[in-house]
Design a protein around this motif. Structure first.
Motif: not given
Length: 389
Positions: A290, A370, A373
């Motif tokens: 992630t 991030d 993701v």
């Protein structure tokens, strides 16, 4: 049309709808008002009242650009070191960055946690594990070992130490000096998705784990460029099996990129801007499922092109100085300072570093984001100003 979450005193519903005269909205009539009362009673919200918020033309992050000064973080962490114990209960002396627009939550962005962690001389941070994926990055000092799955791993300036979720880990300071570093985790992401687990481990690590080897077992197996241990077979655990990415290797890679560029063969992101990404040696993917982590080096006088990306990032100045622009905010930054780049905010940096404030003579920036993701969900998008991409 507005909708609030305050319970209506008549219906007891948390949905409250107000009919207003506006372009694209239905005519306000008693029948429409009656319809909205029915929606409220049945806990329904019509899309036409919310589409502007739910489906905007481009990302509108709840986070805002912000900078935290390392000098102040370090000073307050040191005070906490003399006042706040590190044993069970608080578990870690970690002080999180709270984005000013996220309601006081300890979140740097809606998906990323960043904190300064501080360990006093001779202290141990007790063992635990959690599903949140994490890393440690060291901007100054040495002397702390993180023990991951029984493997002691040294932490030194410039080192990046990833640790995938659900691995037992503890820390111990083997020196007579305190040490600070930054932690990065996907706590906000797992919090909002309600997916997190946590478990206490042993209160104390063993004498065998308290040793201070120059290289961890993970480094001895996985720390050789382009070479994979055959004994590893197919790895199924998430995250990189290499527990430390050493500054000497990162520094050399950045310097080599700029040298190749100077020889006329490219190799950099843009003129004067070298960058590397930390990757899993078993798969070539990001070090954590992630979180993406990178190191950027911008030579003195160079300015990066403004770039917008979906998803958010946290940067820490590892070395040097410069001017950072995020959206409509600009700051002068220096070693240790941290700042946030929210989703789809234009970001650029101008390097003002030199021999007096940087070992490399350039501005070195550590970044985590991030992005994995967004890539997994096919929601990643990037736009560089002045280009078609």
């Amino acid at each position: 049309m507005t909708q609030t979450s305050t319970p209506d005193i008549v219906t007891g519903s948390p949905v409250r709808l107000e009919a207003v005269s506006a372009p694209g909205q239905p005519e306000v009539t008693p029948a429409l008002e009656e319809l909205y009362r029915g929606f409220e009673k049945e806990l329904l919200v019509p899309l036409w009242t919310e589409i502007g918020d739910l489906m905007p033309a481009h990302p509108r992050s709840r986070a805002v650009p912000h900078v935290w000064r390392w000098e102040q973080l370090r000073r307050l962490a040191d005070r906490a070191g003399h006042l706040v114990p590190v044993g069970r209960g608080g578990e870690r002396r970690a002080i999180a960055l709270a984005n000013p627009s996220l309601g006081g939550r300890p979140f740097a962005t809606p998906t990323l946690w960043a904190a300064i962690q501080y360990l006093m001389p001779g202290e141990d941070a007790p063992e635990h594990r959690h599903t949140q994926h994490a890393f440690r990055f060291v901007v100054e000092g040495e002397g702390v070992w993180t023990v991951v799955g029984g493997d002691p791993v040294a932490m030194r300036r410039g080192d990046f130490l990833p640790q995938a979720g659900w691995n037992w880990h503890a820390h111990h300071n083997a020196t007579a000096e305190p040490m600070a570093w930054i932690d990065g985790l996907d706590i906000p992401l797992q919090y909002v998705t309600e997916a997190q687990f946590f478990e206490f481990g042993r209160d104390e690590i063993s004498d065998a784990e308290r040793i201070t080897p120059e290289r961890s077992r993970a480094e001895r197996l996985w720390g050789h460029p382009g070479l994979r241990p055959v004994s590893a077979g197919r790895t199924t655990a998430p995250g990189s099996p290499l527990l430390a990415y050493r500054w000497e290797h990162t520094d050399r890679a950045l310097a080599d990129q700029l040298a190749v560029e100077a020889e006329g063969f490219g190799g950099t992101v843009e003129p004067g801007h070298a960058a590397v990404r930390f990757t899993d040696p078993a798969t070539g993917a990001d070090v954590l499922p992630t979180i993406r982590a990178e190191m950027h080096r911008v030579v003195r006088g160079a300015e990066t092109a403004p770039v917008r990306e979906t998803g958010s990032s946290v940067y820490q100045v590892f070395d040097g100085s410069g001017t950072v622009t995020v959206g409509e905010k600009s700051w002068s930054v220096t070693r240790g300072d941290l700042f946030v780049v929210p989703s789809w905010q234009p970001f650029s940096v101008r390097s003002e570093a030199g021999a007096s404030d940087s070992d490399s003579g350039a501005l070195d920036l550590f970044r985590f984001s991030d992005t994995p993701v967004f890539e997994a969900l096919r929601l990643d998008r990037t736009h560089v100003e002045g280009t078609t991409r």
